[in-house]
Design a protein around this motif. Structure first.
Motif, PDB file in Angstrom:
ATOM      1  N   ILE A 157       0.819  -1.200   0.000  1.00 67.39           N
ATOM      2  CA  ILE A 157       0.000   0.000   0.000  1.00 67.39           C
ATOM      3  C   ILE A 157       0.861   1.261   0.000  1.00 67.39           C
ATOM      4  O   ILE A 157       1.952   1.286   0.571  1.00 67.39           O
ATOM      5  CB  ILE A 157      -0.994   0.029   1.193  1.00 67.39           C
ATOM      6  CG1 ILE A 157      -0.262  -0.161   2.520  1.00 67.39           C
ATOM      7  CG2 ILE A 157      -2.062  -1.013   1.030  1.00 67.39           C
ATOM      8  CD1 ILE A 157      -1.159   0.019   3.712  1.00 67.39           C
ATOM      9  N   GLN A 182      -4.180   3.394  -1.352  1.00 68.32           N
ATOM     10  CA  GLN A 182      -4.285   2.906   0.023  1.00 68.32           C
ATOM     11  C   GLN A 182      -4.669   1.437   0.114  1.00 68.32           C
ATOM     12  O   GLN A 182      -4.618   0.840   1.181  1.00 68.32           O
ATOM     13  CB  GLN A 182      -5.267   3.783   0.824  1.00 68.32           C
ATOM     14  CG  GLN A 182      -6.739   3.596   0.508  1.00 68.32           C
ATOM     15  CD  GLN A 182      -7.202   4.403  -0.702  1.00 68.32           C
ATOM     16  OE1 GLN A 182      -6.391   4.930  -1.451  1.00 68.32           O
ATOM     17  NE2 GLN A 182      -8.510   4.503  -0.877  1.00 68.32           N
ATOM     18  N   PHE A 205     -15.985  14.200  -6.874  1.00 69.03           N
ATOM     19  CA  PHE A 205     -15.232  14.749  -5.756  1.00 69.03           C
ATOM     20  C   PHE A 205     -16.139  15.004  -4.555  1.00 69.03           C
ATOM     21  O   PHE A 205     -15.769  14.766  -3.420  1.00 69.03           O
ATOM     22  CB  PHE A 205     -14.541  16.049  -6.166  1.00 69.03           C
ATOM     23  CG  PHE A 205     -13.809  16.724  -5.044  1.00 69.03           C
ATOM     24  CD1 PHE A 205     -12.571  16.265  -4.641  1.00 69.03           C
ATOM     25  CD2 PHE A 205     -14.370  17.789  -4.377  1.00 69.03           C
ATOM     26  CE1 PHE A 205     -11.905  16.861  -3.588  1.00 69.03           C
ATOM     27  CE2 PHE A 205     -13.706  18.397  -3.320  1.00 69.03           C
ATOM     28  CZ  PHE A 205     -12.474  17.931  -2.929  1.00 69.03           C
ATOM     29  N   GLY A 246     -12.221  12.168 -10.834  1.00 68.69           N
ATOM     30  CA  GLY A 246     -12.695  12.996  -9.725  1.00 68.69           C
ATOM     31  C   GLY A 246     -12.711  12.202  -8.424  1.00 68.69           C
ATOM     32  O   GLY A 246     -12.301  12.679  -7.372  1.00 68.69           O
ATOM     33  N   VAL A 304      -9.197  11.814  -7.014  1.00 72.99           N
ATOM     34  CA  VAL A 304      -8.738  13.020  -6.307  1.00 72.99           C
ATOM     35  C   VAL A 304      -9.368  13.044  -4.916  1.00 72.99           C
ATOM     36  O   VAL A 304      -8.704  13.303  -3.908  1.00 72.99           O
ATOM     37  CB  VAL A 304      -9.124  14.307  -7.070  1.00 72.99           C
ATOM     38  CG1 VAL A 304      -8.724  15.536  -6.263  1.00 72.99           C
ATOM     39  CG2 VAL A 304      -8.464  14.342  -8.433  1.00 72.99           C
ATOM     40  N   LYS A 342      -7.459  12.710  -1.150  1.00 72.83           N
ATOM     41  CA  LYS A 342      -7.228  13.972  -0.458  1.00 72.83           C
ATOM     42  C   LYS A 342      -6.915  13.795   1.023  1.00 72.83           C
ATOM     43  O   LYS A 342      -6.249  14.623   1.611  1.00 72.83           O
ATOM     44  CB  LYS A 342      -8.374  14.948  -0.693  1.00 72.83           C
ATOM     45  CG  LYS A 342      -9.649  14.682   0.038  1.00 72.83           C
ATOM     46  CD  LYS A 342     -10.615  15.820  -0.255  1.00 72.83           C
ATOM     47  CE  LYS A 342     -11.870  15.704   0.559  1.00 72.83           C
ATOM     48  NZ  LYS A 342     -12.837  14.716   0.091  1.00 72.83           N
ATOM     49  N   SER A 343      -7.350  12.675   1.614  1.00 71.99           N
ATOM     50  CA  SER A 343      -6.983  12.498   3.020  1.00 71.99           C
ATOM     51  C   SER A 343      -5.517  12.067   3.156  1.00 71.99           C
ATOM     52  O   SER A 343      -4.971  12.053   4.240  1.00 71.99           O
ATOM     53  CB  SER A 343      -7.919  11.512   3.710  1.00 71.99           C
ATOM     54  OG  SER A 343      -8.290  10.489   2.864  1.00 71.99           O
ATOM     55  N   TYR A 344      -4.909  11.694   2.026  1.00 73.61           N
ATOM     56  CA  TYR A 344      -3.504  11.307   2.078  1.00 73.61           C
ATOM     57  C   TYR A 344      -2.608  12.391   1.487  1.00 73.61           C
ATOM     58  O   TYR A 344      -1.460  12.140   1.158  1.00 73.61           O
ATOM     59  CB  TYR A 344      -3.278  10.011   1.296  1.00 73.61           C
ATOM     60  CG  TYR A 344      -4.055   8.844   1.826  1.00 73.61           C
ATOM     61  CD1 TYR A 344      -3.523   8.027   2.811  1.00 73.61           C
ATOM     62  CD2 TYR A 344      -5.333   8.574   1.363  1.00 73.61           C
ATOM     63  CE1 TYR A 344      -4.232   6.958   3.316  1.00 73.61           C
ATOM     64  CE2 TYR A 344      -6.064   7.509   1.856  1.00 73.61           C
ATOM     65  CZ  TYR A 344      -5.503   6.705   2.833  1.00 73.61           C
ATOM     66  OH  TYR A 344      -6.218   5.644   3.333  1.00 73.61           O
ATOM     67  N   ILE A 345      -3.169  13.595   1.340  1.00 74.26           N
ATOM     68  CA  ILE A 345      -2.489  14.601   0.536  1.00 74.26           C
ATOM     69  C   ILE A 345      -1.067  14.891   1.023  1.00 74.26           C
ATOM     70  O   ILE A 345      -0.174  15.122   0.224  1.00 74.26           O
ATOM     71  CB  ILE A 345      -3.335  15.899   0.446  1.00 74.26           C
ATOM     72  CG1 ILE A 345      -2.711  16.898  -0.503  1.00 74.26           C
ATOM     73  CG2 ILE A 345      -3.568  16.523   1.789  1.00 74.26           C
ATOM     74  CD1 ILE A 345      -2.822  16.534  -1.940  1.00 74.26           C
ATOM     75  N   ASP A 346      -0.816  14.841   2.322  1.00 73.23           N
ATOM     76  CA  ASP A 346       0.569  15.134   2.709  1.00 73.23           C
ATOM     77  C   ASP A 346       1.411  13.894   2.987  1.00 73.23           C
ATOM     78  O   ASP A 346       2.616  13.991   3.154  1.00 73.23           O
ATOM     79  CB  ASP A 346       0.635  16.129   3.866  1.00 73.23           C
ATOM     80  CG  ASP A 346      -0.195  15.665   5.030  1.00 73.23           C
ATOM     81  OD1 ASP A 346      -0.958  14.702   4.848  1.00 73.23           O
ATOM     82  OD2 ASP A 346      -0.094  16.264   6.114  1.00 73.23           O
ATOM     83  N   SER A 364      -3.805  12.255  -5.143  1.00 73.92           N
ATOM     84  CA  SER A 364      -4.703  13.311  -5.623  1.00 73.92           C
ATOM     85  C   SER A 364      -4.100  14.079  -6.784  1.00 73.92           C
ATOM     86  O   SER A 364      -4.796  14.513  -7.685  1.00 73.92           O
ATOM     87  CB  SER A 364      -4.987  14.310  -4.490  1.00 73.92           C
ATOM     88  OG  SER A 364      -6.039  13.869  -3.709  1.00 73.92           O
ATOM     89  N   THR A 365      -2.785  14.270  -6.713  1.00 70.80           N
ATOM     90  CA  THR A 365      -2.132  15.149  -7.670  1.00 70.80           C
ATOM     91  C   THR A 365      -2.199  14.596  -9.095  1.00 70.80           C
ATOM     92  O   THR A 365      -2.539  15.328 -10.028  1.00 70.80           O
ATOM     93  CB  THR A 365      -0.657  15.338  -7.269  1.00 70.80           C
ATOM     94  OG1 THR A 365      -0.591  15.461  -5.862  1.00 70.80           O
ATOM     95  CG2 THR A 365      -0.089  16.564  -7.900  1.00 70.80           C
ATOM     96  N   GLY A 399      -5.566  14.763 -10.859  1.00 78.39           N
ATOM     97  CA  GLY A 399      -5.846  16.185 -11.111  1.00 78.39           C
ATOM     98  C   GLY A 399      -5.102  16.660 -12.347  1.00 78.39           C
ATOM     99  O   GLY A 399      -5.668  17.347 -13.208  1.00 78.39           O
ATOM    100  N   LEU A 400      -3.844  16.273 -12.449  1.00 77.23           N
ATOM    101  CA  LEU A 400      -3.064  16.672 -13.620  1.00 77.23           C
ATOM    102  C   LEU A 400      -3.610  16.027 -14.890  1.00 77.23           C
ATOM    103  O   LEU A 400      -3.616  16.637 -15.959  1.00 77.23           O
ATOM    104  CB  LEU A 400      -1.588  16.294 -13.420  1.00 77.23           C
ATOM    105  CG  LEU A 400      -0.856  17.154 -12.387  1.00 77.23           C
ATOM    106  CD1 LEU A 400       0.563  16.648 -12.180  1.00 77.23           C
ATOM    107  CD2 LEU A 400      -0.831  18.608 -12.840  1.00 77.23           C
ATOM    108  N   TRP A 421      -9.116  20.508  -7.118  1.00 81.97           N
ATOM    109  CA  TRP A 421      -7.705  20.146  -7.093  1.00 81.97           C
ATOM    110  C   TRP A 421      -6.848  21.343  -6.691  1.00 81.97           C
ATOM    111  O   TRP A 421      -5.949  21.238  -5.867  1.00 81.97           O
ATOM    112  CB  TRP A 421      -7.313  19.625  -8.479  1.00 81.97           C
ATOM    113  CG  TRP A 421      -5.967  19.011  -8.540  1.00 81.97           C
ATOM    114  CD1 TRP A 421      -5.629  17.732  -8.199  1.00 81.97           C
ATOM    115  CD2 TRP A 421      -4.761  19.637  -8.984  1.00 81.97           C
ATOM    116  NE1 TRP A 421      -4.296  17.551  -8.402  1.00 81.97           N
ATOM    117  CE2 TRP A 421      -3.732  18.688  -8.881  1.00 81.97           C
ATOM    118  CE3 TRP A 421      -4.462  20.919  -9.455  1.00 81.97           C
ATOM    119  CZ2 TRP A 421      -2.420  18.973  -9.239  1.00 81.97           C
ATOM    120  CZ3 TRP A 421      -3.149  21.203  -9.809  1.00 81.97           C
ATOM    121  CH2 TRP A 421      -2.146  20.233  -9.705  1.00 81.97           C
ATOM    122  N   LEU A 425      -2.356  22.221   0.847  1.00 82.02           N
ATOM    123  CA  LEU A 425      -1.128  21.462   1.075  1.00 82.02           C
ATOM    124  C   LEU A 425       0.065  22.402   1.190  1.00 82.02           C
ATOM    125  O   LEU A 425       0.882  22.295   2.101  1.00 82.02           O
ATOM    126  CB  LEU A 425      -0.920  20.465  -0.068  1.00 82.02           C
ATOM    127  CG  LEU A 425       0.363  19.647   0.001  1.00 82.02           C
ATOM    128  CD1 LEU A 425       0.350  18.754   1.224  1.00 82.02           C
ATOM    129  CD2 LEU A 425       0.537  18.815  -1.254  1.00 82.02           C
TER     130      LEU A 425
END
Lengths: 279, 519, 305
Positions: free
Chosen positions: A46, A67, A221, A234, A237, A241-245, A251-252, A255-256, C145, C152
């Motif tokens: 994971i 995840q 989303f 969507g 993303v 988002k809960s894993y964004i950091d 998410s990134t 989105g791209l 996004w 972030l």
């Protein structure tokens, strides 16, 4: 918007068409390009970052895993396929519906026109996003419903643009001649008017396509999209988002991907518009 | 800002609608921000970030937990930090006969509007809840009560329909919190839910719907004025945003920290993680046991063998739950240790399925909802693991509000995820009756023997007898497998380093117990 | 002129009624609200009683007639969830959304005009291309996004700005930036196009002959003439802004109408959903009406759309 932007003239067309063809091939043939099954989980692997090795067999995961240890690249490709299909069908349905209404309204004019256009006005008075949210909330989420919702929100633009073109086409000599000769209305509309609106419809379809992709992604989303395990951009993303950091790629990347597709479509639409103005 | 938005509003001819308020400038910027250092100052002012806003503030008519109203109102009975029952607005209580409990009330207590607290207030508070005409959402918590009698100013008798050993615990939780009769009558039920008045350690100040509730300390509280002078309950739906707000010093306590955010809090310099093991729901996959193929115990057992719960807890939940086969939580009355259940054994699962007549498995829909930790992820893993034994599962993530109607109406799919907890009665009855007794709206299980034992345990006042009954029920249910046994969730709170507070098993947040850390 | 105003007003009124009708019927297609208002343990009898007391058991057309009647008096019913006047709740939330929208519009206009002017000024140069490329990109990024990435960077990593909520000026920056991203593009493009068009017109050539510097020429005259179409674009973008606000407010827990709508939808709080969408639609209709009327005043040749 006469002389504009970015790669100019032909180059714009080549770049955007090229990009769209690549996207199209990659997503339509997702099963061939995807390294693994997008649904297959591997709880031992994971949240592997992009370009990192899997735990056990040492292979490299190009865009990492999520995840549940599912391959992000595979999910992106399958997700893209779904997102594109949804918008293509929605654009098609709303295009057919909207164009038909536009042609009828423009061709007959008078009361029919007034009625149809008031209907369009009324719908336009509810921002499409809100209309979509309420409809999804009421109808329930799911593939068919999303397509219906998108199609319903999209027809108005087609109807308006086509109608205004028909208004001018109607005055053309050959149309008037056909009518004078007693050719049935339906035939006039299909034979003489429709072919001349193709270009407008196509340009509009390209613009609507990007709207639909964004709208569908926004709905996913907000958690109003399609079944959870089904990958959509969507939804990805949103999931990420809960894993964004801790796991930025979740998410990134989708989105791209959305941005890239929209960019290509907009460029294409721009090119079409340039051409229609040049005609 | 004020000027600009006024300008814009008049431009849009809407000044009349929105006159006079510009929300950005309404709230002073410093509200609720307490950096370490300022916390020790006299005016301790804290903000608590929760996932949801309240929907009303009348404890008799709540539709969610009582985390906020608990601070405005008092109950007759309270719990200490070890969850032992201690006197609240009642100084003592005893069972007078099979059906009657007597409560002696605390004297000299008044509501924050000056109304005196007495037996009439207790009677009024309960009468309005148990009256069937008032449709109180949580009336079932006190449905065993027949009536309340005021014997004198400071004595009440609670008369039950059948013997009810749980009366004192019932008087520890909503909807039994005591409201001022005169004020409540005067303003009516709807108004009361907007502007509540109680005897509690905090007074209601304001409620910005969907956003926050502000309370201030009741300086005359009978149990001493609390140290925290002002508290804001703010709703921040997104779990990760909640944690970021804590780490940024925007809020002081957050609830519902998700597993992947735990390390962020642990490694931060201004907050710590407060873990309450097994304080959350016991999550399971329920079967409709009267519907094919789940009417065959072998199928139900097979699916239990097919799920690798340890890996789910370990990898998907990242250890944020504890695997358990017990129906009853360790803090609940009736808990009998951890029973043996089904260990991961896909081969055995296939064999049992074949014996039951499904050698090639079957297809089924699994309903899930976002109420529990990473529930949609867990459901997807369950689907994948069941696929390995030939059962094809379609995961159907149902929207929260829809699920709330589907499940009690019995309209969910034949296999569904549900979690249950004893909330703060901390008793086996609350933990299992509603989900195992046939005929109950949340139960999809039908077993006459279990039903009889559940009923008997509910009205017996003999503790040993009850413990024995619950153990028998548990053994039988495990063997009969009306569900896939999964795990009980832990609860995680993030707490600013400047405060002394820890999460509790009963999920309450008693702000009056929060103190500043002396540095 | 008068005829036009009357006709336009009539259309707006019709649109309001139409929107109200659409919203009513869409929402009535849904499930059983009485069930939702009661706790899980509630019995069928309780549900039935509640359904009757709220009128959900009557024929839909009767509910519709009542609904229209109440609408005229400004009574949009009570929120099922909060038991408070739905209209009041929406109006209470409105200022927050307007603040956000105004801030976002200010940012979008400032950036959009600047970019538009610069790229018109340096028409077909590398600067023009770069700016346009950037504009194209911002228009392609999904709102949600952008919001997540901004959180972030600026809240989680740099700790410069708060992540959410509505407390003071600093907390509006991230949501406003997020919301501004989309309308920048049409504003910049319109500005660029109309500026170029204006500059190519005859009287501009005259002033060139009079020896104005290029820069002053653009600012003094061109800008004034080019602004009109830009104003229209801004008003048209309002609908898009509202859509963006729903997402933006959800990401940033901004206590505006957008967040209220999402909450209401997930609570199945019909009256509240109805009221929010109606208020937003009326706001939108009014805004379009006002723009049209102002426009018509400036240039009466413009016909009814």
């Amino acid at each position: 918007m006469k002389k504009s932007i970015l790669p100019r003239g032909g180059a714009k067309g080549i770049v955007s068409i090229g990009a769209l063809v690549v996207i199209f091939i990659l997503t339509v043939f997702a099963p061939w390009f995807a390294p693994v099954d997008p649904y297959s989980q591997s709880l031992q692997d994971i949240l592997i970052p992009p370009l990192s090795h899997y735990g056990n067999d040492g292979g490299i995961s190009l865009l990492g895993t999520d995840q549940l240890g599912r391959d992000v690249l595979s999910r992106l490709l399958y997700g893209g396929r779904l997102s594109l299909w949804i918008s293509i069908i929605a654009v098609f349905v709303s295009g057919v519906l909207g164009s038909a209404i536009g042609i009828i309204a423009g061709y007959f004019g008078g009361k029919v026109d007034a009625l149809l256009m008031r209907l369009a006005d009324i719908q336009m008075s509810i921002p499409s996003m809100l209309l979509a949210i309420v409809m999804v909330a009421v109808l329930g989420s799911g593939l068919t419903n999303i397509v219906i919702v998108l199609a319903v929100t999209g027809w108005v633009t087609f109807a308006r643009v086509v109608r205004s073109q028909v208004l001018s086409l109607k005055e053309m000599e050959y149309v008037e001649a056909a009518r004078a000769m007693g050719v049935p209305h339906a035939t006039v509309m299909i034979r003489h008017i429709l072919p001349n609106t193709w270009f407008t419809i196509a340009t509009q379809a390209a613009l609507q396509m990007s709207h639909m992709i964004l709208l569908a992604a926004a709905l996913s989303f907000l958690g109003l999209g399609i079944e959870v395990s089904t990958p959509t951009w969507g939804g990805m993303v949103n999931d990420g988002k809960s894993y964004i950091d801790s796991a930025w790629w979740l998410s990134t990347l989708p989105g791209l991907a959305i941005a890239f597709v929209i960019l290509s479509i907009n460029l294409f639409g721009d090119w079409l518009r340039d051409r229609s103005e040049a005609r | 800002m004020l000027k600009k938005s006024r300008f814009f509003m008049s431009l849009t001819l809407l000044a009349a609608l929105t006159a006079g308020c510009s929300t950005v400038s309404k709230e002073p910027a410093a509200t609720g921000e307490s950096t370490p250092g300022t916390a020790a100052e006299q005016n301790l002012d804290i903000t608590i970030g929760r996932a949801f806003d309240v929907s009303g503030l009348d404890p008799g008519f709540l539709t969610e937990n009582a985390q906020v109203v608990d601070n405005i109102f008092d109950t007759l009975v309270k719990r200490d930090e070890n969850e032992k029952l201690i006197p609240g607005l009642a100084t003592s209580w005893k069972q007078v006969d099979d059906l009657t409990w007597e409560f002696k009330l605390r004297e000299g207590v008044s509501f924050t509007n000056g109304e005196p607290f007495n037996a009439e207030a207790v009677k009024y508070s309960l009468d309005r809840v148990i009256d069937p005409a008032s449709n109180a959402p949580t009336a079932s918590y006190v449905s065993t009560i027949d009536k309340v009698e005021a014997i004198d100013d400071y004595t009440v008798h609670v008369i039950t329909k059948k013997p009810d050993p749980l009366i004192p615990t019932r008087f520890n939780r909503y909807p039994t919190e005591v409201v001022p009769p005169k004020y409540a009558e005067e303003v009516g039920q709807e108004e009361f839910a907007q502007k509540p008045i109680g005897t509690g350690p905090y007074k209601f100040v304001s409620w910005d719907k969907g956003s926050n509730v502000v309370l201030e300390a009741n300086a005359d509280y009978w149990n001493g004025a609390p140290e925290v002078k002002k508290v804001t309950f703010r709703s921040i739906p997104e779990a990760s945003t909640r944690v970021s707000a804590l780490l940024n010093g925007e809020v002081d306590i957050v609830t519902g920290v998700s597993p992947e955010d735990r390390s962020k809090i642990e490694s931060s310099s201004n907050a710590r993680l407060s873990t309450v093991e097994r304080a959350g729901n016991t999550v399971y996959v329920g079967f409709k046991t009267d519907v094919k193929p789940f009417n065959d115990p072998k199928v139900r057992q097979a699916l239990n063998y097919a799920i690798d719960v340890d890996t789910i807890v370990d990898k998907v939940l990242q250890g944020a739950a504890v695997r358990t086969n017990s129906l009853i939580g360790p803090k609940d009355f009736g808990y009998a240790g951890e029973p043996e259940g089904y260990n991961y054994d896909p081969e055995k699962a296939k064999q049992l399925l074949a014996e039951a007549g499904y050698p090639d498995g079957f297809s089924i829909t699994l309903d899930t909802v976002s109420w529990y930790i990473k529930n949609t992820d867990v459901a997807q893993v369950i689907a994948e693991q069941l696929k390995a034994v030939g059962v094809t599962v379609k995961v159907n993530n149902v929207e929260s509000s829809v699920y709330r109607t589907l499940v009690p109406a019995g309209k969910q799919s034949d296999m569904y995820v549900l979690g249950w907890s004893s909330t703060n009665t901390l008793d086996a009855d609350a933990a299992i009756y509603a989900i195992l007794r046939s005929g109950e709206s949340y139960s999809t299980y039908h077993n006459a023997d279990v039903d009889a034992k559940l009923d008997e345990a509910r009205s017996s006042t003999d503790e040993n007898k009850r413990t024995e009954l619950y153990k028998e029920i548990q053994d039988e249910v495990i063997k009969d497998a009306p569900r896939i046994f999964l795990y009980q969730e832990n609860q995680y709170y993030g707490v600013s380093d400047s405060l002394n507070w820890d999460g509790r098993v009963d999920t309450s947040i008693q702000v009056s117990t929060i103190t500043a850390k002396t540095q | 002129m008068k005829r036009y105003v009357l006709k336009r007003l009539g259309q707006a009124l019709l649109a309001v009624i139409g929107a109200a009708t659409i919203v009513f019927f869409i929402i009535r297609l849904s499930g059983d609200p009485a069930r939702l208002m009661l706790p899980p343990e509630a019995s069928e009898d309780q549900v039935t009683a509640l359904r009757q007391s709220l009128g959900f058991d009557r024929p839909v057309w009767m509910q519709y007639i009542d609904y229209l009647k109440n609408l005229v008096t400004g009574d949009l019913g009570n929120s099922l969830y909060y038991k408070d006047s739905a209209l009041k709740m929406v109006l209470e939330r409105m200022p927050a959304t307007i603040d956000l929208a105004v801030f976002a519009i200010i940012i979008a206009v400032a950036v959009g005009l600047l970019v538009g002017i610069l790229s018109a000024y340096y028409k077909n140069s590398i600067i023009d291309y770069l700016l346009n490329g950037w504009i194209f990109l911002t228009q392609s990024l999904p709102v949600f996004w952008i919001g997540i990435v901004l959180i972030l960077i600026f809240a989680v990593n740099l700790h410069w700005l708060p992540t959410s909520g509505n407390r003071g000026l600093e907390s509006i920056i991230l949501p406003a930036l997020t919301l501004a991203a989309y309308p920048i593009a049409p504003i910049a493009r319109t500005m660029r196009a109309s500026l170029i068009e204006v500059m190519e017109q005859g009287y501009m050539v005259t002033s060139q002959a009079q020896g104005f510097s290029k820069r002053r020429r653009i600012f003094k005259r061109g800008l004034k003439n080019a602004l009109l179409p830009v104003v229209t674009v801004i008003s048209l973008e309002f609908g898009v802004m509202i859509a963006g606000a729903v997402v933006t407010e959800t990401i940033f827990s901004w206590p505006g109408v957008g967040q209220l709508i999402i909450q209401a939808v997930s609570n199945r709080d019909f009256p509240l959903v109805q009221a929010s969408i109606l208020v937003v639609s009326i706001l939108y209709i009014t805004l379009t009406l006002v723009t049209d009327l102002i426009y018509h005043r400036i240039d009466p040749r413009i016909k009814v759309r």
